[in-house]
Structure formats: C-alpha cells, structure tokens
Design an enzyme around this catalytic site. Structure first.
Site, PDB file in Angstrom:
ATOM      1  N   LYS A  77       0.837  -1.196   0.000  1.00 27.47           N
ATOM      2  CA  LYS A  77       0.000   0.000   0.000  1.00 27.47           C
ATOM      3  C   LYS A  77       0.877   1.254   0.000  1.00 27.47           C
ATOM      4  CE  LYS A  77      -3.838  -2.362   2.177  1.00 27.47           C
ATOM      5  NZ  LYS A  77      -4.277  -2.990   3.413  1.00 27.47           N
ATOM      6  N   GLN A  87      -5.440  -1.661  10.074  1.00 22.32           N
ATOM      7  CA  GLN A  87      -5.187  -2.938   9.395  1.00 22.32           C
ATOM      8  C   GLN A  87      -5.592  -4.105  10.302  1.00 22.32           C
ATOM      9  OE1 GLN A  87      -3.544  -3.403   6.133  1.00 22.32           O
ATOM     10  NE2 GLN A  87      -4.166  -5.523   6.454  1.00 22.32           N
ATOM     11  N   ASP A 115     -11.064   2.873   4.299  1.00 20.12           N
ATOM     12  CA  ASP A 115     -11.262   1.442   4.072  1.00 20.12           C
ATOM     13  C   ASP A 115     -12.742   1.080   4.179  1.00 20.12           C
ATOM     14  OD1 ASP A 115     -10.146  -0.965   3.357  1.00 20.12           O
ATOM     15  OD2 ASP A 115      -9.857  -1.662   5.398  1.00 20.12           O
TER      16      ASP A 115
END
Ligand code: NAP
Length: 281
Positions: free
Chosen positions: A52, A96, A119
C-alpha cells in the site's frame, strides 16, 4: 477460455488516474496522506502495508504507519486514532485487521471518523452502505464492483452468490451487488449444499479463506467467478485463491486470477478513496 478479469491491469489504470488527481491537488497545496495503524508483529499485515505504501508513494501521496506492539494499550490506540481524526493533514486512516488480540478493534473503529475511514469498514460507513447514503465503501468489495463494471458485467437480474459473510468482505459485497439489482444469496460455514447454491449462481464471489475449495464442477456454465481468496499454502510459491482455477476456468465465462485479480483492486480502491477524501477536504 473465459475472459480474464485482470485486476492488475485495471489497478494500473486507476493508479495512473490517481497521479493526475494528486497533481491537481498539489496545485491547491494539498498532498493526500494516508496513515496505517498496523500490528508490527504480524508479517502478513506488514507485507500488505508495504505494498500500500509503495503504490501510495508512486502516486505522489504520503503514506505513514503507526506500529501497534504487544505493549500498546487500548488507551494509547484510541488516543492515536483521535489525534489522526483531528489532524487536518491526514486524509485517510486504515486500521489494518487484525490488531493484536489484547486490543478492542471495534472500539478503535467506532473512534475513527467516517470522513477518514477510507477502508469503509467502520460501523458508520457500513451503515451508510446499508442506507444507500454516500460514504466510503469497503475497499475489497469496491474493487470487485469496479472490476465487474470495467468488464461490462451486468448484475441486474442476475443470481449472485457471495460465499463468506465477513464485515470487511462478504457482507458489504452482498450489499453492493444488491445495490446493482442482483438477486443475492450469502453462503457461510453453516450453509448446506454449497455446490447446489453455486449451480444457481450467474455471479459467484468467493470470500472464504479456504484454498481452492470451490470446484469447477459446482459452477453454472458461463458463471462469472470473482475469487477474493488469498491463501498461503505450504509448498506453493504464490498465494492461492478460494476457487480451483484449473477446473473453474473452463466452465466460467469470466474469472479473476489469483494473484492479479481482486488483490490489486483492493489497494487501488483504498488509494482512490484516500484521494477522494483529500479532494473533499
Ligand atoms: P473471514 O473473516 O475468515 O470470513 C470467512 C467467511 O467464510 C466466513 O463468513 C465463514 O463463515 C465462511 N466460511 C468458512 N468456511 C466455509 C465453508 N466451508 N463453506 C462456506 N463458507 C465458509 O475471512 P475474510 O477476511 O472475509 O477473507 C476471506 C478471504 O479473502 C481470505 O482468503 C482472505 O485472505 C481474502 N481477502 C482478500 C482480500 C483482497 O484484497 N484480495 C482482502 C481481504 C480478504 P462463518 O461466518 O459461518 O464463519
């Protein structure tokens, strides 16, 4: 042979477009910035985060990380998320999954402001998806929908089967397919007769986490197969999907490869959301 739904190629196009949007933002004195909160002890998470960061920096964005360790307390985590939510130079925050088990991930997600949830996995963002309200959509199912759209795959009126009901993938994928007027079935570990359900599906999204579980002989001929699975298998050099590609490909009309299908689309969608957050700032 089926049409290959090439996420690697489409993600490259999206990233090229992002570069142009980042340049336009630079003219306004804005540089899109994403901050990732990640478990420093988890090699799989770190590998994703490295990719990323690489793609974000290639697009001209700023990408930072905040490492969570076994000694990080819940209070420190929440304080960090509050700081990032208030910091005007930060446009997106990614928590995450998974965080170490001593931390409460749900409280972390509830603390993150929806305007920075690039996200799309906080309860606020998911509620917006359910209510058909604007907001950031979950990166992986968003990437899947972009792939279907790019390859001209019509969802309206089709039978779509999503196998898996996780909050980050299966459930939002089902909602997005429903929004596109598919008739959606969601299967999970307690579903009976999975082959029978697959046999009805015009579009199949596999989000299970079981290597090569879905076999070609289960599929409806001409089905569109989207394999979100990413599984490490001992002795195999690359990750393996949830679908057995060799038997599924000859039956399907279109299929995603693993790797090179859904994975790159997830990262591209996350960065796309971050640039959008910067554009809205
Ligand atoms: P997860 O949270 O473990 O959820 C797996 C789902 O599969 C659950 O809903 C589970 O049902 C269901 N399931 C398990 N065994 C099953 C079976 N035998 N038959 C039918 N359903 C079954 O996993 P996830 O986070 O959604 O991830 C799923 C896969 O996608 C993994 O391979 C993961 O690595 C991959 N992934 C890829 C990306 C990407 O960018 N490509 C992003 C995220 C995840 P229950 O709910 O009943 O337990």
């Amino acid at each position: 042979m089926p049409m290959l739904l090439d996420g690697k190629a489409l993600s490259r196009e999206i990233r090229n477009d992002l570069k142009e949007r980042v340049e336009k933002l630079a003219a306004r004195g804005i540089r899109p910035r994403i901050e990732v909160i990640v478990a420093a002890q988890d090699p799989a998470s770190l590998a994703y985060v490295r990719m990323k960061r690489k793609w974000a920096e290639e697009a001209g964005m700023i990408s930072g990380t905040w490492d969570v360790t076994p000694s990080t307390t819940q209070e420190q985590l929440i304080e960090k998320i509050r700081d990032l939510t208030q910091d005007a130079s930060v446009h997106g925050v990614l928590i995450q999954h998974p965080l170490p088990s001593h931390l409460d991930e749900n409280e972390a997600l509830l603390t993150l402001g929806a305007e920075k949830d690039v996200d799309g996995i906080t309860p606020q963002s998911l509620g917006r998806l359910v209510a058909d309200l604007p907001g950031f959509r979950c990166a992986t199912p968003l990437g899947i929908m972009k792939l279907l759209d790019h390859y001209g795959i019509e969802c309206a009126g089709k039978n779509a089967l999503v196998i898996g009901r996780s909050v980050i993938l299966g459930k939002p994928a089902a909602l997005m397919l429903l929004q596109k007027n598919a008739t959606v079935t969601v299967a999970h570990s307690r579903s009976v007769d999975l082959p029978g359900l697959c046999a009805q599906a015009d579009i199949l999204v596999a989000a299970v986490g079981r290597p090569e579980m879905i076999r070609g002989e289960w599929l409806k001929p001409g089905a569109v197969v989207v394999d979100a699975g990413y599984n490490k298998v001992e002795g195999r050099t690359t990750d393996v999907g949830d679908c057995h590609f060799e038997s599924c490909a000859p039956v399907a009309s279109a299929i995603t490869p693993v790797p090179g299908g859904v994975g790159p689309m997830t990262v591209a969608s996350l960065l796309d959301n971050t640039v959008r957050a910067a554009e809205l700032s």
